[in-house]
Design a protein around this motif. Structure first.
Motif, mmCIF file in Angstrom:
data_model
loop_
_atom_site.group_PDB
_atom_site.id
_atom_site.type_symbol
_atom_site.label_atom_id
_atom_site.label_comp_id
_atom_site.label_asym_id
_atom_site.label_seq_id
_atom_site.Cartn_x
_atom_site.Cartn_y
_atom_site.Cartn_z
ATOM 1 N N LEU A 9 -12.339 -3.631 105.579
ATOM 2 C CA LEU A 9 -12.482 -2.337 106.235
ATOM 3 C C LEU A 9 -11.371 -1.454 105.696
ATOM 4 O O LEU A 9 -10.196 -1.826 105.761
ATOM 5 C CB LEU A 9 -12.343 -2.487 107.751
ATOM 6 N N GLU A 10 -11.738 -0.304 105.152
ATOM 7 C CA GLU A 10 -10.754 0.570 104.518
ATOM 8 C C GLU A 10 -10.582 1.852 105.314
ATOM 9 O O GLU A 10 -11.548 2.576 105.548
ATOM 10 C CB GLU A 10 -11.191 0.909 103.094
ATOM 11 N N LEU A 11 -9.343 2.142 105.698
ATOM 12 C CA LEU A 11 -9.016 3.434 106.302
ATOM 13 C C LEU A 11 -8.254 4.225 105.257
ATOM 14 O O LEU A 11 -7.180 3.801 104.812
ATOM 15 C CB LEU A 11 -8.148 3.247 107.549
ATOM 16 N N ALA B 38 -11.220 8.928 105.756
ATOM 17 C CA ALA B 38 -12.511 8.259 105.894
ATOM 18 C C ALA B 38 -12.304 6.828 106.345
ATOM 19 O O ALA B 38 -11.199 6.277 106.235
ATOM 20 C CB ALA B 38 -13.276 8.279 104.566
ATOM 21 N N VAL B 39 -13.363 6.246 106.882
ATOM 22 C CA VAL B 39 -13.372 4.827 107.246
ATOM 23 C C VAL B 39 -14.555 4.176 106.537
ATOM 24 O O VAL B 39 -15.700 4.572 106.764
ATOM 25 C CB VAL B 39 -13.492 4.648 108.777
ATOM 26 N N HIS B 40 -14.247 3.227 105.651
ATOM 27 C CA HIS B 40 -15.272 2.570 104.837
ATOM 28 C C HIS B 40 -15.379 1.098 105.198
ATOM 29 O O HIS B 40 -14.381 0.394 105.189
ATOM 30 C CB HIS B 40 -14.906 2.642 103.348
ATOM 31 N N TYR B 41 -16.585 0.660 105.426
ATOM 32 C CA TYR B 41 -16.819 -0.786 105.527
ATOM 33 C C TYR B 41 -17.303 -1.237 104.155
ATOM 34 O O TYR B 41 -18.433 -0.977 103.768
ATOM 35 C CB TYR B 41 -17.856 -1.083 106.612
ATOM 36 N N ARG B 42 -16.433 -1.912 103.390
ATOM 37 C CA ARG B 42 -16.707 -2.202 101.977
ATOM 38 C C ARG B 42 -17.281 -3.592 101.741
ATOM 39 O O ARG B 42 -17.483 -3.979 100.592
ATOM 40 C CB ARG B 42 -15.432 -2.046 101.155
ATOM 41 N N GLY B 43 -17.501 -4.379 102.795
ATOM 42 C CA GLY B 43 -18.039 -5.725 102.571
ATOM 43 C C GLY B 43 -17.098 -6.574 101.741
ATOM 44 O O GLY B 43 -15.875 -6.383 101.790
ATOM 45 N N ASP B 44 -17.648 -7.505 100.964
ATOM 46 C CA ASP B 44 -16.777 -8.375 100.162
ATOM 47 C C ASP B 44 -16.776 -7.957 98.696
ATOM 48 O O ASP B 44 -16.392 -8.728 97.812
ATOM 49 C CB ASP B 44 -17.183 -9.844 100.304
#
Lengths: 501, 501
Positions: B361-363, B326-332
């Motif tokens: 950004l988490e891969l 997955a690819v997550h945009y986790r902000g701060d």
């Protein structure tokens, strides 16, 4: 360097740091940064290439770190994997009994009950190392395993394995079935083990989570043939029990052949001991005058070990010889315990029809400890240079790539970095500050090669597409075509392997 | 193949088996045998080469798996990392609430309290999946973390990390200090995570100990430039929320450029998503018509994820699409939590003077799940052959080495095996049974090349020191000089890397 100085340097360079540093750290846990993680992987690969490479019948597996309670009950760890503890009733600090009694009873406390330890503590008026009080208590022995509730019911427990070895013993019957169904059969594991140490200390030497590389060789006790001639003339720095008892601390040099002819050490044992010594000397590059093979006496070794030599290396940072590996002849203890615990027959039928419960020869190696020792031994000051003389195949970065002038030469240097990475080399680009500073950073990181892209690289003419290659230890510089670079560097990075066939 | 058939095959070949098999196994734990361990390492290397290779500012580290309680309190896991549970008062079995309510409430139970779940269970007269009883209870939610007593006092607790990501967040300030002090900064971890799953199942898909490969990219939310042109024309199989809501299950092909022009997906996100897709297709070799990029809706994703696409692959063994990354945009979110929890300011000062708390950004990538998927997708029956069409660089054994006649050709074949190993190739000697059977074993193990030493190899004349090289997929045979062998095979094993500079 002293331990504190070395730790500070490793931390500053991002080799390693305490886990959860921003929360004040966690005792006995360390995180490896980019350099440390790469060095650790390289040590593991080197260990695997050497020891799994010792025989076509040795294999590496990767088992889970959690073990059901039945396993550690059978192995004896649930009952016996304890460390006697002393607590202070005044300041409430806890200590290993061995630490409190260090001077009062130098022979240690192995085998003593809590009551016996309490007697010694009180008879000698031992004092709390923290507050000096004599109000010391000796609670029941403390089990070093980390246990967890396993599953939702709360009835099952599992344990983080206290040593990787148990995983290999459990794997034996399956490995027998999927393999050639012949002995010897070697099973290697490189992985985490966990111990809830009462007093973690000495950086990477007494950790609560650490990495072991262990090879368990299952063999027929009546017949374990090895090509002994390969090591017969190898001189080994051994410190045997009688010599130790006469007060000697230094080893004597004895050939493998002589050692095996004493009668108490079988050839297969000496063969593996000699290869272990060669690994420490030739692969990790510890100077031979700092290594000794330290025989443990009947009283010192675990009761199931029939023969034990520890590999010790003299470390400046820890002021003396430290155990970095060992070779244990464990007999059939382990398979017998698990046969009893599981109710499964773990004997095997050999081709000649004999039913045999294999014996175990264990080669054990502390990955973190050796990472530390590689810093202790190879990280040196040379004039104003700080230089990590790591064997090239262990270096976290194989080659640093610098543009002489960042703006002008960066695109070429970046492409070159990628080309070298594509050729399988750990290449690292650096364009920050002067070339001298960049060399210094790479020296400190143990990088064996640096290449500099300059004006000549980009100018039409005979030097077009050539770069300066600088070698870490000699500081020699060589002008080389970029097309030659990967081959030139790769040749220096080839992992040493034992001769086999 | 169906899941059971595949698991049986993998077990029989010693790729993997349940941990502590002789004790009846441990739910949710698996051991990797020689083939599985090597395949797993190769997957990890391929992932590292690709994703850490995406930028000169991405690094791999290796942090400890145990975290002090303060860390998981701050991250929210202590409070919220729970799985609603339903227990049966008659047979005492425990189930995930989601499983019990699978048909009665297909949208799941995320965000519901135990009381709300109990209401639904009783209103629908849900029954125990095990004994059929309606006597079901809903206990307080079950925390999925494994906790241990840490240290001797019993006052400290630590937890096996439930995801590798937390280790990277903790490392950020140290990585900032030892690095270029610039954003973006990528921190990758490949390592174990642990979850006390209520109901482990589907072999490697819901394990209690599993390996994640995760890259956390810390970036300046105002400016994260990527070389987007590299992926602009890449067609991606996306299944976005509106299409899903219209009942579609199949993805539509949209170019990265189009996707980024919709306005809700930033270029840096699509850039990393496209590279993730390329990894699944080009490196792991999943056919593009079995992959989809599945967008999670507001309700489905964790509240701190601003954007989330799962990479799903359609697996025959598990009858449908399964999440493999997955690819997550986790902000701060993460740095804010740890800043609060630790009392340390985790903002950084950029070169332009701005103080910024980086976004993440988490891969994320499941190593075990992908190992399973590589078997599901590439392990096939072709006539009477069982053939594991692994990409050559992932194959556990790169080359099998056979003596045609064991007695006559073994010494040469053994030496050749060693030479290939010395050249860094995973070479395996086999002299058991017929050449056909040996080919079959290697086919099943995914070995891309086999070489056979025969009479011609040893006979003076033009074929002296040549061997037959047989290629797995085409079954083509080639006569090759042994001196050419390592180069020929190595060329096929080169790890794919993204273009960079």
């Amino acid at each position: 360097m002293k331990s504190d100085e070395l730790l500070a340097l490793l931390r500053r360079r991002g080799v390693l740091w305490p886990t959860a540093e921003i929360y004040g750290g966690a005792q006995g846990l360390y995180d490896y940064g980019p350099l440390g993680a790469a060095l650790k992987r390289n040590i593991e690969e080197a260990w695997g290439a050497w020891f799994v490479g010792l025989s076509h019948d040795y294999y590496r597996i990767d088992p889970a770190e959690l073990l059901p309670e039945a396993v550690v009950r059978a192995s004896g760890h649930l009952e016996n994997f304890t460390d006697p503890e002393v607590t202070c009733d005044r300041c409430h600090a806890a200590f290993r009994a061995e630490t409190v009694l260090e001077k009062l009873r130098p022979e240690g406390v192995d085998g003593l009950s809590a009551a016996q330890i309490a007697e010694i503590v009180h008879a000698h008026h031992a004092r709390c190392p923290n507050c000096g009080s004599e109000a010391l208590s000796v609670p029941p022995p403390f089990n070093l395993m980390f246990g967890v509730e396993f599953g939702v019911t709360g009835h099952e427990r599992a344990y983080l394995r206290p040593e990787t070895a148990q995983s290999s013993y459990l794997a034996f019957p399956r490995m027998w079935d999927v393999g050639r169904r012949a002995l010897p059969l070697g099973v290697a594991v490189i992985g985490k083990a966990y111990r809830n140490e009462i007093a973690p200390r000495q950086a990477l030497f007494r950790m609560r989570a650490f990495t072991q590389a262990e090879l368990q060789v299952f063999f027929d006790p009546e017949h374990f043939a090895v090509p002994f001639d390969r090591v017969r003339d190898e001189k080994l720095p051994v410190l045997r029990v009688p010599r130790r008892e006469s007060g000697e601390e230094t080893p004597e040099w004895v050939s493998a052949g002589q050692l095996a002819s004493t009668g108490d050490l079988p050839e297969f044992y000496v063969y593996h001991l000699a290869h272990t010594y060669q690994f420490f000397r030739d692969v990790l590059g510890y100077p031979s005058d700092r290594v000794r093979l330290f025989e443990k006496s009947d009283q010192e070794r675990a009761f199931y070990n029939r023969i034990q030599f520890d590999v010790e290396v003299n470390l400046e940072s820890l002021s003396g010889y430290k155990e970095l590996g060992a070779v244990h002849y464990r007999g059939d203890y382990d398979l017998s315990r698990h046969s009893e615990g599981s109710g499964k027959e773990l004997s095997v039928t050999l081709q000649d029809g004999r039913s045999v419960r294999p014996h175990v020869l264990e080669l054990t190696f502390g990955v973190d400890r050796n990472l530390w020792a590689l810093a202790d031994v190879h990280l040196t000051h040379d004039g104003d240079r700080t230089l990590w003389r790591l064997p090239p195949y262990l270096a976290p970065v194989a080659v640093g790539v610098f543009p002489l002038i960042a703006k002008a030469h960066a695109p070429y240097a970046l492409r070159l970095t990628d080309d070298l990475a594509a050729a399988g080399l750990a290449a690292q680009y650096d364009d920050a500050s002067s070339i001298g500073r960049r060399y210094a950073r790479m020296d400190e990181a143990g990088t064996p090669f640096c290449v500099t892209v300059d004006g000549e690289t980009l100018t039409e003419g005979p030097t077009r597409d050539t770069v300066t290659l600088r070698e870490r230890d000699s500081k020699s510089q060589l002008r080389l075509a970029t097309t030659e670079l990967a081959r030139h560097i790769s040749a220096a990075l080839r992992l040493p392997r034992p001769p086999r066939s």
